[in-house]
Motif scaffolding. Structure first.
Motif, PDB file in Angstrom:
ATOM      1  N   MET A  28      -3.193   0.462 -13.227  1.00  0.00           N
ATOM      2  CA  MET A  28      -3.344  -0.836 -12.637  1.00  0.00           C
ATOM      3  C   MET A  28      -4.771  -1.020 -12.482  1.00  0.00           C
ATOM      4  SD  MET A  28       0.203  -1.325 -10.437  1.00  0.00           S
ATOM      5  CE  MET A  28      -0.406  -0.252  -9.114  1.00  0.00           C
ATOM      6  N   TYR A  32      -3.001   6.848  -6.132  1.00  0.00           N
ATOM      7  CA  TYR A  32      -3.581   5.774  -5.166  1.00  0.00           C
ATOM      8  C   TYR A  32      -4.841   5.164  -6.042  1.00  0.00           C
ATOM      9  CZ  TYR A  32      -3.705   3.122  -1.082  1.00  0.00           C
ATOM     10  OH  TYR A  32      -3.675   2.020  -0.464  1.00  0.00           O
ATOM     11  N   TRP A  33      -4.833   4.017  -5.278  1.00  0.00           N
ATOM     12  CA  TRP A  33      -6.106   3.252  -5.828  1.00  0.00           C
ATOM     13  C   TRP A  33      -7.554   4.204  -5.362  1.00  0.00           C
ATOM     14  CZ3 TRP A  33      -5.022  -0.916  -8.069  1.00  0.00           C
ATOM     15  CH2 TRP A  33      -4.105  -1.840  -8.058  1.00  0.00           C
ATOM     16  N   ILE A  90       1.940   0.142  -4.291  1.00  0.00           N
ATOM     17  CA  ILE A  90       0.438   0.546  -3.788  1.00  0.00           C
ATOM     18  C   ILE A  90      -0.368  -0.719  -3.521  1.00  0.00           C
ATOM     19  CG2 ILE A  90       0.575   2.995  -4.483  1.00  0.00           C
ATOM     20  CD1 ILE A  90      -1.359   2.074  -6.596  1.00  0.00           C
ATOM     21  N   SER A  91       0.291  -2.065  -4.257  1.00  0.00           N
ATOM     22  CA  SER A  91      -0.443  -3.082  -4.081  1.00  0.00           C
ATOM     23  C   SER A  91      -0.598  -3.379  -2.731  1.00  0.00           C
ATOM     24  CB  SER A  91       0.357  -4.213  -4.908  1.00  0.00           C
ATOM     25  OG  SER A  91       1.310  -4.886  -4.178  1.00  0.00           O
ATOM     26  N   PRO A  92      -1.206  -4.660  -2.463  1.00  0.00           N
ATOM     27  CA  PRO A  92      -1.518  -5.152  -1.081  1.00  0.00           C
ATOM     28  C   PRO A  92      -0.222  -5.939  -0.591  1.00  0.00           C
ATOM     29  CG  PRO A  92      -3.510  -5.460  -2.050  1.00  0.00           C
ATOM     30  CD  PRO A  92      -2.462  -5.097  -3.232  1.00  0.00           C
ATOM     31  N   PHE A  93       0.293  -6.340  -1.635  1.00  0.00           N
ATOM     32  CA  PHE A  93       1.554  -7.200  -1.429  1.00  0.00           C
ATOM     33  C   PHE A  93       3.023  -6.790  -0.848  1.00  0.00           C
ATOM     34  CE2 PHE A  93      -1.162  -8.760  -5.077  1.00  0.00           C
ATOM     35  CZ  PHE A  93      -1.623  -9.768  -4.448  1.00  0.00           C
ATOM     36  N   ASN A 132      -7.200  -0.296   3.310  1.00  0.00           N
ATOM     37  CA  ASN A 132      -6.345  -1.434   3.299  1.00  0.00           C
ATOM     38  C   ASN A 132      -7.197  -2.875   3.082  1.00  0.00           C
ATOM     39  OD1 ASN A 132      -4.673   0.423   3.169  1.00  0.00           O
ATOM     40  ND2 ASN A 132      -3.116  -0.476   5.007  1.00  0.00           N
ATOM     41  N   GLU A 146       2.697   8.850  -8.316  1.00  0.00           N
ATOM     42  CA  GLU A 146       1.732   7.861  -8.005  1.00  0.00           C
ATOM     43  C   GLU A 146       0.373   8.294  -7.961  1.00  0.00           C
ATOM     44  OE1 GLU A 146       2.961   5.630  -4.609  1.00  0.00           O
ATOM     45  OE2 GLU A 146       0.859   6.164  -3.629  1.00  0.00           O
ATOM     46  N   LYS A 180      -7.526  -5.270  -0.222  1.00  0.00           N
ATOM     47  CA  LYS A 180      -7.024  -6.829   0.159  1.00  0.00           C
ATOM     48  C   LYS A 180      -7.977  -7.597  -0.332  1.00  0.00           C
ATOM     49  CE  LYS A 180      -3.416  -7.000   3.535  1.00  0.00           C
ATOM     50  NZ  LYS A 180      -3.429  -6.903   5.259  1.00  0.00           N
ATOM     51  N   ILE A 187      -3.801  -8.194 -10.464  1.00  0.00           N
ATOM     52  CA  ILE A 187      -3.923  -6.761 -10.717  1.00  0.00           C
ATOM     53  C   ILE A 187      -3.317  -6.531 -12.121  1.00  0.00           C
ATOM     54  CG2 ILE A 187      -2.591  -4.424 -10.081  1.00  0.00           C
ATOM     55  CD1 ILE A 187      -2.535  -5.557  -7.226  1.00  0.00           C
ATOM     56  N   PHE A 233       0.804  -1.264   0.016  1.00  0.00           N
ATOM     57  CA  PHE A 233      -0.104   0.041  -0.057  1.00  0.00           C
ATOM     58  C   PHE A 233       0.770   1.337  -0.160  1.00  0.00           C
ATOM     59  CE2 PHE A 233      -2.704  -3.140   2.262  1.00  0.00           C
ATOM     60  CZ  PHE A 233      -3.778  -3.143   1.131  1.00  0.00           C
TER      61      PHE A 233
END
Lengths: 308, 308
Positions: free
Chosen positions: B178, B141-142, A252-255, B213, B139, B217, B227, A135
């Motif tokens: 993404m 963000y989502w 920004i991915s959850p990983f 978050n 960036e 997830k 993704i 994130f």
């Protein structure tokens, strides 16, 4: 001592050719074959998929977590926390301070490759374990490690290799390391001006020791537009040359991402005074004390698993 | 008017199921075939490679540059500049303010797809052209566009689609969009608290209307960990559903990115009062005036090339 790689000296940046070999050893010197060595020589890195089994990765992850936990209340500069939080992000010098990572840093599987690439006995110049949550993983701008190690730490020549053991799957979308193949053959001499205690400073608009846009463009052009990414499963190991231009995007991915990081340096390439008028950085960033060649040893990680 | 998609109302975030179809039309309604429509329905987007030829892309790029140039000294909120610089990054409302982009926004090649996906006459809710330089691309963000459009602009239902015409090659390493496939089927109700004039505020630590978050997830889990990235050559067009969760990493590569962006909305889904106590955002972000269905028309871009 002669400065073969001056940087941050002239007001304008420039590019010079590398004066040292990229690859020092040959097939007979170690575990990598000619194809692998050629790839490393040409591209400045090699990504070895699944050098550690899933069971071994499991042990490595647990040891990383355990070490982070053990350092919860340790307030030392080598224990690096998230800004504005107590969470530990990196611990340096783990090859000195913890038995497990000391053994791992002598693991013949890793050391024999470092010895082969550098054609010499090696020692650890820097080590750390990293945990980067998802994130909010931060971007790391393009840089050559060698430029910093040379100017700020006094590493004389290009005869070091970084080794990153990847403990989480690296995808295209969780901020994998990006490398400009071939860039290890060129040295970007950054523009002048380095404030003292640079390493302690927070990120500023104008960074010192940062390669300029023109040089980066040039490096990507010479690679034919290629920017490679170190993607692959947990347990893979990336060896990358000290001078290769690399960086990473934010995540920004959850990983999350975690890894163990060793810098192997040739025993003939020990640190001198910085090639600048800077005060040398602290020992945990640039080892100078009690330097001895590593004796590669077998290390059965899964034994540990059975015990636990 | 009933609020089918409340958000920023409760202190804790939650996830609810979508109440509207994703796909409104069928194969007989337009240019996309069943395979393409199924992909869009399942994944919430479709990436159409090279819908515009290299010659057409050339024209599009020139028009984009020209428009940016023409607005050099225009000081209006719809002309967005780089922070701390005079360089223009985005221009909004180009479908109203420039003849070329007005024609492009009615181009049958695009509009017929939007009409098919939304099963209705359409109009443009927002348009912009974007130029993002390399090295320092930021960036994003989502977010679900619909969440913002609903809460801040008063878009009642999920019946809109974004269309991005990509004018530069999108690689894995220059910050492509993404998307979390399948996330269009769920609505993340963000935690409460939206300051007025939110859109004018600079990025703060705690963002309002930002998905939490846990929800992110969960969305990635339901997609099986996928993704997706909108990578491909210049001239490709991405259509993505108003509620799909998307974002992008920064771009430290030397490769800039530019695109033309239209949001098509169903003529039955015109903006109401915001579903919150916020003041409606300005017209250039959320069109409310003189809404009329677009008549799809042919538009020969290369004719322009020959003239120039």
């Amino acid at each position: 001592m002669k400065d073969f790689y001056p940087s941050r000296v002239n007001p304008e940046p420039s590019i010079m050719e590398r004066k040292d070999p990229v690859l020092y050893g040959s097939q007979s010197d170690g575990p990598l074959n000619n194809t692998e060595l050629d790839f490393y020589k040409q591209n400045g890195y090699i990504f070895l998929e699944k050098m550690f089994t899933d069971d071994e990765v499991d042990v490595l992850r647990k040891e990383l977590d355990q070490t982070m936990n053990d350092h919860k209340s340790v307030e030392r500069p080598d224990v690096v926390r998230e800004q504005g939080s107590d969470e530990i992000r990196s611990i340096f010098d783990v090859h000195k301070n913890t038995e497990f990572f000391q053994k791992l840093s002598s693991h013949e599987r890793l050391v024999n490759i470092a010895r082969q690439l550098l054609g010499d006995d090696v020692y650890i110049n820097q080590s750390r374990i990293n945990f980067k949550p998802g994130f909010k993983g931060k971007e790391f701008y393009w840089h050559s490690d060698f430029e910093t190690w040379h100017v700020e730490d006094g590493m004389p020549r290009m005869r070091a290799v970084s080794c990153s053991i990847i403990l989480t799957d690296n995808y295209e979308y969780n901020g994998p390391l990006m490398l400009i193949p071939g860039s290890q053959n060129y040295y970007v001499q950054c523009a002048s001006g380095t404030p003292d205690s640079h390493f302690e400073q927070s990120l500023k608009k104008q960074e010192f020791g940062t390669p300029d846009n023109e040089s980066l463009k040039w490096l990507v052009d010479q690679s034919g537009g290629r920017i490679d990414r170190a993607t692959g499963p947990a347990g893979s190991v990336l060896f990358f040359e000290s001078n290769i231009m690399h960086g990473s995007s934010g995540n920004i991915s959850p990983f999350p991402r975690s890894n163990v990081f060793f810098v192997f340096n040739s025993i003939q390439n020990k640190l001198e005074k910085p090639f600048s008028d800077l005060t040398p950085r602290p020992e945990f960033l640039a080892n100078r004390e009690n330097i001895k060649p590593i004796q590669p040893k077998p290390f059965d990680l899964t034994k540990k698993l059975i015990q636990s």
